[in-house]
Design a protein around this motif. Sequence first.
Motif, mmCIF file in Angstrom:
data_model
loop_
_atom_site.group_PDB
_atom_site.id
_atom_site.type_symbol
_atom_site.label_atom_id
_atom_site.label_comp_id
_atom_site.label_asym_id
_atom_site.label_seq_id
_atom_site.Cartn_x
_atom_site.Cartn_y
_atom_site.Cartn_z
ATOM 1 N N THR A 51 37.835 103.552 -1.661
ATOM 2 C CA THR A 51 38.665 102.418 -2.033
ATOM 3 C C THR A 51 38.525 102.107 -3.523
ATOM 4 O OG1 THR A 51 38.472 101.491 0.180
ATOM 5 C CG2 THR A 51 39.147 99.979 -1.561
ATOM 6 N N ASN A 52 37.310 102.156 -4.023
ATOM 7 C CA ASN A 52 37.104 101.906 -5.455
ATOM 8 C C ASN A 52 37.881 102.899 -6.305
ATOM 9 O OD1 ASN A 52 35.425 99.765 -4.942
ATOM 10 N ND2 ASN A 52 33.549 100.953 -5.108
ATOM 11 N N TYR A 53 37.867 104.179 -5.938
ATOM 12 C CA TYR A 53 38.602 105.189 -6.700
ATOM 13 C C TYR A 53 40.113 104.956 -6.615
ATOM 14 C CZ TYR A 53 34.184 107.705 -7.053
ATOM 15 O OH TYR A 53 32.891 108.054 -7.320
ATOM 16 N N LEU A 54 40.584 104.600 -5.415
ATOM 17 C CA LEU A 54 42.013 104.338 -5.260
ATOM 18 C C LEU A 54 42.449 103.113 -6.066
ATOM 19 C CD1 LEU A 54 42.409 105.105 -1.458
ATOM 20 C CD2 LEU A 54 43.342 106.427 -3.357
ATOM 21 N N LEU A 55 41.613 102.073 -6.071
ATOM 22 C CA LEU A 55 41.948 100.884 -6.852
ATOM 23 C C LEU A 55 41.951 101.201 -8.349
ATOM 24 C CD1 LEU A 55 39.969 98.176 -4.862
ATOM 25 C CD2 LEU A 55 42.441 98.503 -4.925
ATOM 26 N N PHE A 56 41.015 102.039 -8.789
ATOM 27 C CA PHE A 56 40.996 102.457 -10.186
ATOM 28 C C PHE A 56 42.269 103.239 -10.513
ATOM 29 C CE2 PHE A 56 39.893 105.492 -13.561
ATOM 30 C CZ PHE A 56 39.531 104.587 -14.555
ATOM 31 N N ALA A 57 42.688 104.094 -9.588
ATOM 32 C CA ALA A 57 43.917 104.856 -9.799
ATOM 33 C C ALA A 57 45.114 103.915 -9.898
ATOM 34 C CB ALA A 57 44.112 105.862 -8.671
ATOM 35 N N MET A 58 45.105 102.821 -9.134
ATOM 36 C CA MET A 58 46.200 101.853 -9.206
ATOM 37 C C MET A 58 46.292 101.226 -10.593
ATOM 38 S SD MET A 58 46.307 99.762 -5.652
ATOM 39 C CE MET A 58 44.628 99.894 -5.098
ATOM 40 N N LEU A 59 45.157 100.972 -11.196
ATOM 41 C CA LEU A 59 45.167 100.398 -12.540
ATOM 42 C C LEU A 59 45.854 101.316 -13.540
ATOM 43 C CD1 LEU A 59 41.546 98.940 -12.747
ATOM 44 C CD2 LEU A 59 43.678 97.655 -12.558
ATOM 45 N N MET A 60 45.738 102.612 -13.325
ATOM 46 C CA MET A 60 46.336 103.584 -14.236
ATOM 47 C C MET A 60 47.841 103.729 -14.027
ATOM 48 S SD MET A 60 43.964 104.585 -16.050
ATOM 49 C CE MET A 60 42.436 103.720 -15.978
ATOM 50 N N VAL A 61 48.353 103.325 -12.860
ATOM 51 C CA VAL A 61 49.733 103.590 -12.494
ATOM 52 C C VAL A 61 50.644 102.368 -12.679
ATOM 53 C CG1 VAL A 61 51.204 104.283 -10.550
ATOM 54 C CG2 VAL A 61 48.998 105.354 -10.875
ATOM 55 N N ILE A 62 50.079 101.212 -12.924
ATOM 56 C CA ILE A 62 50.893 99.995 -12.986
ATOM 57 C C ILE A 62 52.030 100.181 -13.983
ATOM 58 C CG2 ILE A 62 50.913 97.565 -13.689
ATOM 59 C CD1 ILE A 62 48.125 97.334 -12.526
ATOM 60 N N GLY A 63 53.231 99.904 -13.504
ATOM 61 C CA GLY A 63 54.414 100.050 -14.350
ATOM 62 C C GLY A 63 55.544 99.193 -13.843
ATOM 63 N N ASN A 64 56.703 99.354 -14.481
ATOM 64 C CA ASN A 64 57.854 98.521 -14.125
ATOM 65 C C ASN A 64 58.899 99.255 -13.305
ATOM 66 O OD1 ASN A 64 56.789 96.316 -15.429
ATOM 67 N ND2 ASN A 64 57.674 96.890 -17.401
ATOM 68 N N SER A 65 58.863 100.560 -13.258
ATOM 69 C CA SER A 65 59.904 101.300 -12.537
ATOM 70 C C SER A 65 59.660 101.277 -11.034
ATOM 71 C CB SER A 65 59.956 102.748 -13.029
ATOM 72 O OG SER A 65 58.824 103.448 -12.585
ATOM 73 N N LYS A 66 60.734 101.533 -10.254
ATOM 74 C CA LYS A 66 60.620 101.567 -8.793
ATOM 75 C C LYS A 66 59.693 102.687 -8.339
ATOM 76 C CE LYS A 66 64.632 99.338 -6.913
ATOM 77 N NZ LYS A 66 65.755 99.420 -6.004
ATOM 78 N N GLU A 67 59.733 103.825 -9.033
ATOM 79 C CA GLU A 67 58.884 104.959 -8.649
ATOM 80 C C GLU A 67 57.409 104.603 -8.806
ATOM 81 O OE1 GLU A 67 61.376 105.384 -11.030
ATOM 82 O OE2 GLU A 67 62.840 106.157 -9.593
ATOM 83 N N GLN A 68 57.091 103.950 -9.925
ATOM 84 C CA GLN A 68 55.700 103.556 -10.145
ATOM 85 C C GLN A 68 55.273 102.485 -9.145
ATOM 86 O OE1 GLN A 68 55.760 102.556 -14.315
ATOM 87 N NE2 GLN A 68 54.863 104.530 -14.883
ATOM 88 N N SER A 69 56.163 101.579 -8.818
ATOM 89 C CA SER A 69 55.851 100.546 -7.826
ATOM 90 C C SER A 69 55.627 101.159 -6.452
ATOM 91 C CB SER A 69 56.975 99.512 -7.753
ATOM 92 O OG SER A 69 57.077 98.818 -8.960
ATOM 93 N N LEU A 70 56.402 102.172 -6.119
ATOM 94 C CA LEU A 70 56.235 102.858 -4.838
ATOM 95 C C LEU A 70 54.893 103.581 -4.785
ATOM 96 C CD1 LEU A 70 57.597 103.436 -2.165
ATOM 97 C CD2 LEU A 70 58.630 105.458 -3.176
ATOM 98 N N VAL A 71 54.511 104.220 -5.889
ATOM 99 C CA VAL A 71 53.202 104.884 -5.960
ATOM 100 C C VAL A 71 52.098 103.840 -5.823
ATOM 101 C CG1 VAL A 71 51.630 106.134 -7.490
ATOM 102 C CG2 VAL A 71 54.003 106.860 -7.296
#
Length: 174
Positions: A92-112
């Motif tokens: 979970t910690n690794y996945l949450l860290f990955a989420m921090l790297m992916v935050i964006g405004n596009s629909k594709e990034q939101s879906l990820v």
Amino acid sequence: MEISQILKENRIKRKLTQEQVAKAIFASQKSISNWERGKTFPDIDSLIRLANFYELSLDNLLLEGSAIVNEMKKKVKTYSLQKWSLLGPQLTNYLLFAMLMVIGNSKEQSLVLMSLIVAAGITNGISTLYFSKQLNDVDVHKYGNPWIKKITIFLGVLFISYCIISATLKLLSN
């Protein structure tokens, strides 16, 4: 014959009090009482001192299938399970860290981002359920609070629900 019966019979046969036995083997009178009632079991050091004191063989005290051997096996299994129980939270910690790297405004990034949040909740949920079942199989609830499992599951479901709802609202607002 159970170890509790063996200990009590040997003490009575020698006309000793629990306090006398406790002093002789460097234990408390309450421990002797608990051992003789089968409420708890002596640790290995105390077993050796008891065997020497009563002139008994450890083989007689530790027969396969006896309650004390089963209790020791449960403790060993519990210890080995506890080592693995951190796997889910670490994922979970690794996945949450990955989420921090992916935050964006596009629909594709939101879906990820939504997928990563759901994956984090699922890994924690699966590891919690798996280790709860494994610990219940070794009857570990005697050593801990059974409400912890229920609270953990409730919080996990609440977390996953919140994440799905907030991610869906974010997608709909874009």
